[in-house]
Every structure is written in C-alpha cells, then in structure tokens.
Motif scaffolding. Sequence first.
Motif, PDB file in Angstrom:
ATOM      1  N   ILE A   1     131.800  23.475  84.653  1.00 50.94           N
ATOM      2  CA  ILE A   1     133.045  22.790  84.297  1.00 50.94           C
ATOM      3  C   ILE A   1     132.758  21.351  83.881  1.00 50.94           C
ATOM      4  O   ILE A   1     133.294  20.858  82.885  1.00 50.94           O
ATOM      5  CB  ILE A   1     134.039  22.832  85.484  1.00 50.94           C
ATOM      6  CG1 ILE A   1     134.574  24.253  85.667  1.00 50.94           C
ATOM      7  CG2 ILE A   1     135.195  21.862  85.273  1.00 50.94           C
ATOM      8  CD1 ILE A   1     135.378  24.445  86.934  1.00 50.94           C
ATOM      9  N   GLY A   2     131.905  20.676  84.643  1.00 51.52           N
ATOM     10  CA  GLY A   2     131.555  19.296  84.298  1.00 51.52           C
ATOM     11  C   GLY A   2     130.891  19.201  82.944  1.00 51.52           C
ATOM     12  O   GLY A   2     131.176  18.281  82.156  1.00 51.52           O
TER      13      GLY A   2
ATOM     14  N   GLU B   1     133.559  19.667  80.277  1.00 46.07           N
ATOM     15  CA  GLU B   1     134.411  18.479  80.199  1.00 46.07           C
ATOM     16  C   GLU B   1     133.738  17.390  79.375  1.00 46.07           C
ATOM     17  O   GLU B   1     134.396  16.719  78.548  1.00 46.07           O
ATOM     18  CB  GLU B   1     134.721  17.971  81.605  1.00 46.07           C
ATOM     19  CG  GLU B   1     135.732  18.811  82.360  1.00 46.07           C
ATOM     20  CD  GLU B   1     135.931  18.358  83.797  1.00 46.07           C
ATOM     21  OE1 GLU B   1     136.987  18.666  84.374  1.00 46.07           O
ATOM     22  OE2 GLU B   1     135.017  17.705  84.344  1.00 46.07           O
ATOM     23  N   ALA B   2     132.440  17.219  79.584  1.00 43.45           N
ATOM     24  CA  ALA B   2     131.710  16.213  78.806  1.00 43.45           C
ATOM     25  C   ALA B   2     131.675  16.595  77.327  1.00 43.45           C
ATOM     26  O   ALA B   2     131.867  15.739  76.442  1.00 43.45           O
ATOM     27  CB  ALA B   2     130.291  16.065  79.357  1.00 43.45           C
TER      28      ALA B   2
ATOM     29  N   LEU C   1     133.855  18.376  75.766  1.00 41.33           N
ATOM     30  CA  LEU C   1     135.199  18.227  75.222  1.00 41.33           C
ATOM     31  C   LEU C   1     135.511  16.768  74.925  1.00 41.33           C
ATOM     32  O   LEU C   1     136.121  16.451  73.889  1.00 41.33           O
ATOM     33  CB  LEU C   1     136.223  18.799  76.205  1.00 41.33           C
ATOM     34  CG  LEU C   1     137.699  18.717  75.774  1.00 41.33           C
ATOM     35  CD1 LEU C   1     137.926  19.448  74.457  1.00 41.33           C
ATOM     36  CD2 LEU C   1     138.599  19.298  76.856  1.00 41.33           C
ATOM     37  N   ALA C   2     135.113  15.874  75.804  1.00 45.56           N
ATOM     38  CA  ALA C   2     135.345  14.443  75.560  1.00 45.56           C
ATOM     39  C   ALA C   2     134.662  14.001  74.278  1.00 45.56           C
ATOM     40  O   ALA C   2     135.234  13.263  73.455  1.00 45.56           O
ATOM     41  CB  ALA C   2     134.854  13.635  76.753  1.00 45.56           C
TER      42      ALA C   2
ATOM     43  N   VAL D   1     138.724  23.543  74.785  1.00 44.60           N
ATOM     44  CA  VAL D   1     139.906  23.514  75.662  1.00 44.60           C
ATOM     45  C   VAL D   1     140.130  24.884  76.294  1.00 44.60           C
ATOM     46  O   VAL D   1     140.398  25.002  77.501  1.00 44.60           O
ATOM     47  CB  VAL D   1     141.152  23.067  74.864  1.00 44.60           C
ATOM     48  CG1 VAL D   1     142.423  23.357  75.659  1.00 44.60           C
ATOM     49  CG2 VAL D   1     141.065  21.580  74.529  1.00 44.60           C
TER      50      VAL D   1
ATOM     51  N   LEU E   1     137.351  25.589  78.881  1.00 44.61           N
ATOM     52  CA  LEU E   1     137.551  24.804  80.098  1.00 44.61           C
ATOM     53  C   LEU E   1     138.688  25.382  80.936  1.00 44.61           C
ATOM     54  O   LEU E   1     138.586  25.456  82.170  1.00 44.61           O
ATOM     55  CB  LEU E   1     137.852  23.346  79.725  1.00 44.61           C
ATOM     56  CG  LEU E   1     137.988  22.364  80.892  1.00 44.61           C
ATOM     57  CD1 LEU E   1     136.714  22.332  81.725  1.00 44.61           C
ATOM     58  CD2 LEU E   1     138.330  20.958  80.375  1.00 44.61           C
TER      59      LEU E   1
ATOM     60  N   ARG F   1     138.164  26.668  84.766  1.00 44.49           N
ATOM     61  CA  ARG F   1     138.927  26.077  85.863  1.00 44.49           C
ATOM     62  C   ARG F   1     139.759  27.132  86.585  1.00 44.49           C
ATOM     63  O   ARG F   1     139.874  27.108  87.812  1.00 44.49           O
ATOM     64  CB  ARG F   1     139.838  24.966  85.320  1.00 44.49           C
ATOM     65  CG  ARG F   1     139.103  23.668  85.016  1.00 44.49           C
ATOM     66  CD  ARG F   1     140.040  22.665  84.385  1.00 44.49           C
ATOM     67  NE  ARG F   1     139.410  21.361  84.219  1.00 44.49           N
ATOM     68  CZ  ARG F   1     139.899  20.393  83.459  1.00 44.49           C
ATOM     69  NH1 ARG F   1     141.044  20.591  82.796  1.00 44.49           N
ATOM     70  NH2 ARG F   1     139.278  19.237  83.349  1.00 44.49           N
TER      71      ARG F   1
END
Length: 821
Positions: free
Chosen positions: A426-427, A430-431, A433-434, A457, A460, A464
């Motif tokens: 997940i981390g 997220e990175a 996606l940013a 998106v 993720l 989650r």
Amino acid sequence: MKLPLCLATSLAGGLLVAAAASAVEVANADGLKFFEAKIRPALVAHCYQCHSADEKIKGGLRLDSRVGSRHGGDSGPAVVPGDLGESLLWTAVNWGDEDYQMPPKKRLPPAVVADLKRWIEMGAPDPRVAEKRVVASAIDIEAGRGFWSFEEPVKTAPPVVADAGWAESDVDRFVLAKLEALGLHPAADAEPETLLRRLYFDLIGMPPSPEEIIRYAGEWKVDPDRAYREKVDELLASERYGERWGRHWLDVARYAESSGRDVNMTFPHAWRYRDYVIDSFNADKPYDRFIMEQIAGDLLEIESDADWQQNLIATGFLAIGTKGLNERDPRQFALDLADEQIDTTSQAFLGLTIACARCHDHKTDPIPTADYYALVGIFQSTKTYFGTVAVATNRRGSKLLELPVAERRSLGRVSLKELGEMRKRIGDVEAQLAEARAQNRRDRGKANAARTVRRLVTTLAQLRSRFESYDGEGFVKTVAMGVQDRERPVEPSVLVRGELDKPAQKVSRGIPQVFARSGSPSRMRSDSSGRLELAKWIASGRNPLTARVVVNRVWGHLFGRGIVSSPDNFGATGMRPTHPALLDHLALRLVGGGWSLKGLIRELVNTRSYRMGSAFDATAYRVDADNELLWRMSPRRLDAESLRDAMLAASGQLDTRRPVGSMVATAGDVVVGRRVSSALFSRPADYRSVYLPVVRDALPEALALFDVADPSLVTGVREETNVPGQALYLMNNSFVIAQAGAMAKRLMAGADTERERFADAFFLCFGRPAREVELAASSAFVQRFQIAAAGAGKSREQVQILALAMFCQSLFASAEFRYLN
C-alpha cells in the motif's frame, strides 16, 4: 425615573434583537453587493459557456441560478454555503482533483479564486431566485380509505355449513361455505403417503426418507390423527423448517449477493442476512418483531451486544437491493437508493406499490406524490452500508458495519507477515500515485498521465479494502451490510416528475395520509430519521394491511394460491380476495396469537382443507376452473430449490449442515463476470440449495432454469414455466447424471435383489411403495438397457450400475418426482 427590572430587561433585549437584525440586513446587503460586483461577472465570463440555460449544459450543472449552483450537477452540489470542503466548485477551480478541473484548459486568475473563496465562506449570498414550484394533488384521501384493504380487518363468526361433519376447524367452515353456496363438494382426503410427502416439502422443503415413511405408516394405523399432528410438530421443530420458510422470505426480500445493474459487484457479507432470516423462522420470532428488526433494528432497545449484533444484521434487508454503482451524481444515487428501499418495504410488508408515486400521484391508489417524498425523507435520513470497493467503475462504494461481537470462525485468516507485506505494498502504491498525480499536473491532464492516475487509484482502493478487511491479528473482521441513522435528518422536497433539478415544496417526513386512522404517527421526531416510527406503525396490529399480507403469503405457499392471488399488490390493480372473511379471520388470529407464524402454519396444515386430495372433478371444474374456492388441493410443481434438494436426498449426497459464510464471501469485492461466475459455480456444493450463491444476472443453472425468484424484484409468487430447457437439463446436466449415479450405488449397497432396489427407488423418489406393474416395467427397462450396453467394453457390474443410474435419472425426470399431489 427608574424602570422596573423586567421592563428594562425587555427593552434591552429588544434593542439587542433590533441591532442583530440590522447587522444581518447589512451583512446580507454587503453579500449581495459583493456577488453582483465580483461573482456574477466571473461566472458569466468563465462558466456560463458550459453551465447555463442558454448553452448546452455539461455535467448536468447550471451555474446561472442559485438553485442550480446549490443543487449541482452529476457529481453533487457545486456550492454548499459556508463549507469550502463540500463545495465542488471550490475543488474544481483549484484543480485539486484530476476529475474536477474547471475551467478545463486554463486556471482562473488568482483574484477570482480568492473572490469565490470569500463568497462561499460568507454563505454564498445569491439573489438569483427562481419561481417556486408546488406539486398539488387531486386524490380524494377520504374516499381512498374506503377501499377494502385500507379498512381494518373485521371479526366475523364462522359460517354455518350443511356438511358439519366434514369441517374440523373454523378455516374449514369458511372454505366449505363458499363451496356449498355453488353446490360444490370438497375432494376426498389425500392418501397417507401423499399427504406425508406434501407435508414434508411444504414444511421443510425435502422429501421423507424411506425409514420415516415406514415409521409413519405404522403410527398412522394406530391413530391417524395423532400420527399426523405429531409429525406436523416434529417438522416445525426441525432446523430444516427455517431453511424452507426462510427461503420464501428471501424471495420477498429480493436477497442477493451482488449489486446487479450496470456494474455488478459482489456483496461478500450478504450471507449474514440470509442466516438471520433462517434463524428467525426457526426461533418462531414474532412477525411484528421480525418487521421492526429489519426496518429499524439499529434503533431498538437492546440488552446485550449479541442483541445489537442481530439487529444490525437484520437491517441488511434495506441494504441488499440493487445499486447503480456507476451513477455519477451522488444525489441521484441517494434518491434511487431510497426509491428501491421504499418499493421493497411497501410491497414486502404492506402489499402496496408506493414507489409508483415517485413522478406523479399514484394512478390507482390513494398515494399522492407528496406522501411518497415524505417517505423518501425517512430513507434519505438513513445511511446505508453495503460495501463494495470504490474503483473506477464503482463511484458509489460504501463502508460496512463492524459488528460488536467478533466471530473467529473459518472465514479466513492471514499471517502477520502477510499483513506487513500488504501494508508495504500500500505504501509503495501511495508513493507511485503521488508521483503520477504530480506528473499529471505537469502534463496538464494528458490522456496517458490521467490513465496512470486512474489505474493506481483503483489498485490502491483494492489493496486498502483487502488490508482493512482483517483485524490486527489477521482474522477477517466481523462486518455486515445494514443501515444507521444520519446525524442530521433530511427534510425532503417534492420533485416535479421525479427530476432532481426541479424541486418543489418541502414536505415533512411521515406516513401516507391514507393511513392516518390506523395508528400512524402524526409527526416524526426532529432528531431521528423516522424509521423507528415507520417500523412500529407497519408492525402494529392496527395496521390494516400487515397481518393480511403475511397471512396471504403463508396461505399461498401451503395451498398453491393466495386468498389474494396478487400477494405483492393489495391495491386497486391487485386481485380481490376470494375469501375476504377468512382472510380477516386469519389476520386477527395471527395478531391475537402473538404474531406466531409457526402457530399459523400449524393451524392451516391441520385443517381438513389442507388434507384434501387432488382428484379431478369435472363438475367442480366447470364451475371453478382455477380452483379459487379450493374444491381440491391443486397439484403443484416443486420449486427449484426443492427439486435440487430432492435429487441430493435421493442420492444420499445431501449435506444438511449449514456452511460458514458463502461462496461469494470467498470471492471478495469483485465485479461479477464470466471468470467469477465460473469460479463460484464450478465448485462442488452438496449442501441445501438455500445456501447456493445468489448473484444477480449469474444464478446457478439448477435454479435459474426452474423459475427461481428474480433477486432484483420482490417476489411473492414465482412464475411457473414449462420449457424444453428444463427437460434437457434433467437429461444431460452433469449434476443430474452424478446424482443418478450416486443413487444407483446407494441402491446397490442397500439391497440384495433387483426387486428390492426398485422398491427402494420408488420410496426415495415418490415417497410411496411401488406397484406391481411399475416393478415389472422397471425390470424390463433395466434389462433392455443392459442388453444394449453389453459388449461396450464394460464389466457386468459396470453395466448393471449404469443401467440402474439411467433408471434413477428417468425417475428424476418424471412428473411424479417433480410435482406434489
């Protein structure tokens, strides 16, 4: 002069009020002045080209009126006074979300953005007020109350009948009186073995075993009446009873394990509601309590966490309906959700089609449009938790209710190491996606960058969802579908023709006016949705419909046809009762007997009317071709679940244990497609059919071919078709062939002679002894098959088993196996 304290206080208060009012007027005037100087010119210059009545409106959004801007478009309210976070216009002009960027090609000047911020924060004053709409009604409510189903049940003394010796109960007297009035006579009693098979299928949905048939025959010879009544009590006490009658209710509750419609996503936790229903029937939960738990279980008083858990699961009734998960406009989704809940609740408990008043007054029943929206307010003041992952194709995902009592049954577990790996994944996403969002901003929303953002998106959201489905120790969380009240109730507006962008007058949440005399609450509490008041009114003994509707449903399942043959429609377009006094008699007895459905069923199956045979009478047929007056017990076809369960019972393969969870639960939150459907239905499942996966638009073939209820609709009576596909299924389907083979092996193991095997087969399939002519025909069939199959490279024993399996399959395909007499 010194003023009295009270007068001085009053004058001071008046001055303060006057000063405050003056300040408000000044603020309003300043706000409107600011709008005219700064906001209107900005909207005209930058927004009206796509979002005004003079142009082709995009996204359903109009910004050329106050109603349009606050109502919003396909994605929700554009302006929420005083709330920047909820105002999509503010999100769009800041380009804070790749899905909302306005204007789409060039950002607004910073000064304009700052003016919009100040305007929303000051309450978005806006003088552009449209003409107020009012939806009137021409329905005569008082006249509507005179319709038979809106009047309270009337107690009537059972009629006097000529053949007093035939009637053994008040129900029999009501039935017999109708027959005698037309010169008809009831059919003779059914044979003991015919009645036993009927009773088994009606009460538990399964056939009696040969051992049970033989034992019952012995008891019948000693004392027929006692043997029958004790068998009724035995079956009503069986856990199989709840599975049979729970399935009847699941038809009405449109139970399913997926959302249906355009994006058909699974509901992995719907099975908890299924099990709740089965347990409720087995416990003989009073029907009024059963109603209240399903509509407002979360609002009922409780004594323990276990009670709270059961009540939350019960509200899954409101959550398991179809969902348009791809709906762009959240307000349209909320309105459609409330409409589906109103439609189901009104048909299931009241036998009314109240949802027909969504766009106009009900055409035939005394339900004005305003009354429909009074109910909308109750359900829109309710938050529905149905799950599903919010991915690109699912814009309307929601959370689930976490239950207070954790169940660590075999629902799945992962190791702590696996949890850690999920967290790391997940981390990483997220990175990614940013970085992708930053690249998208640099590329000004080019197609490739935008696609990358959408893909990440979705990834993720799925990661989650899976991670959050486990607790800290790796056990699957105990969650359920259901509802709870929103913090602030909604005061609904009537919508002209049901259109969101045409709101008319406000209405108070409440019950349709036609029921004002039946104990309905005059007002809803201002601090709650009103669901509890609605539930109590529906479950009230004074409600003219509730008891009648459920009594009629029970009668229909036992006699093959309801006293009202349109069980989901007691309105003007529904059918009139054939025995109105009997319907009222049973409704009043149900209420007076504590709303016990087991008690009602026991009373009905113990009547002489239920124990009639199905012999044809030409004279009675000419008078009453549809057997509406019940001159005999009409032959009935086994429903899809009973047919499958009967084959499993005959083969000895039926597993009567309740499975933990559902096959759909193991699939997780996914979109239903060919791969998912194949994975669900390819696994062996020898437990009862009520536990098979019920996925909308992907039902098991064994059920779909034999007219199982459509899980998208309230179904009080199933359709009954006779099509070639059914015969082909019984001839060629691998499940049927496998059960015939297993039954053949069972017969071989259980008897030494061919004659004994044939006799056992007739007991297993038809619940009766075989006649001599049938034994002879069976032997001839098997011998012919063995001769034809000889020399095909099979051993004598293999040919014998194959011949016996073909014989068993022919019994499965016979009319006697598929029908009840």
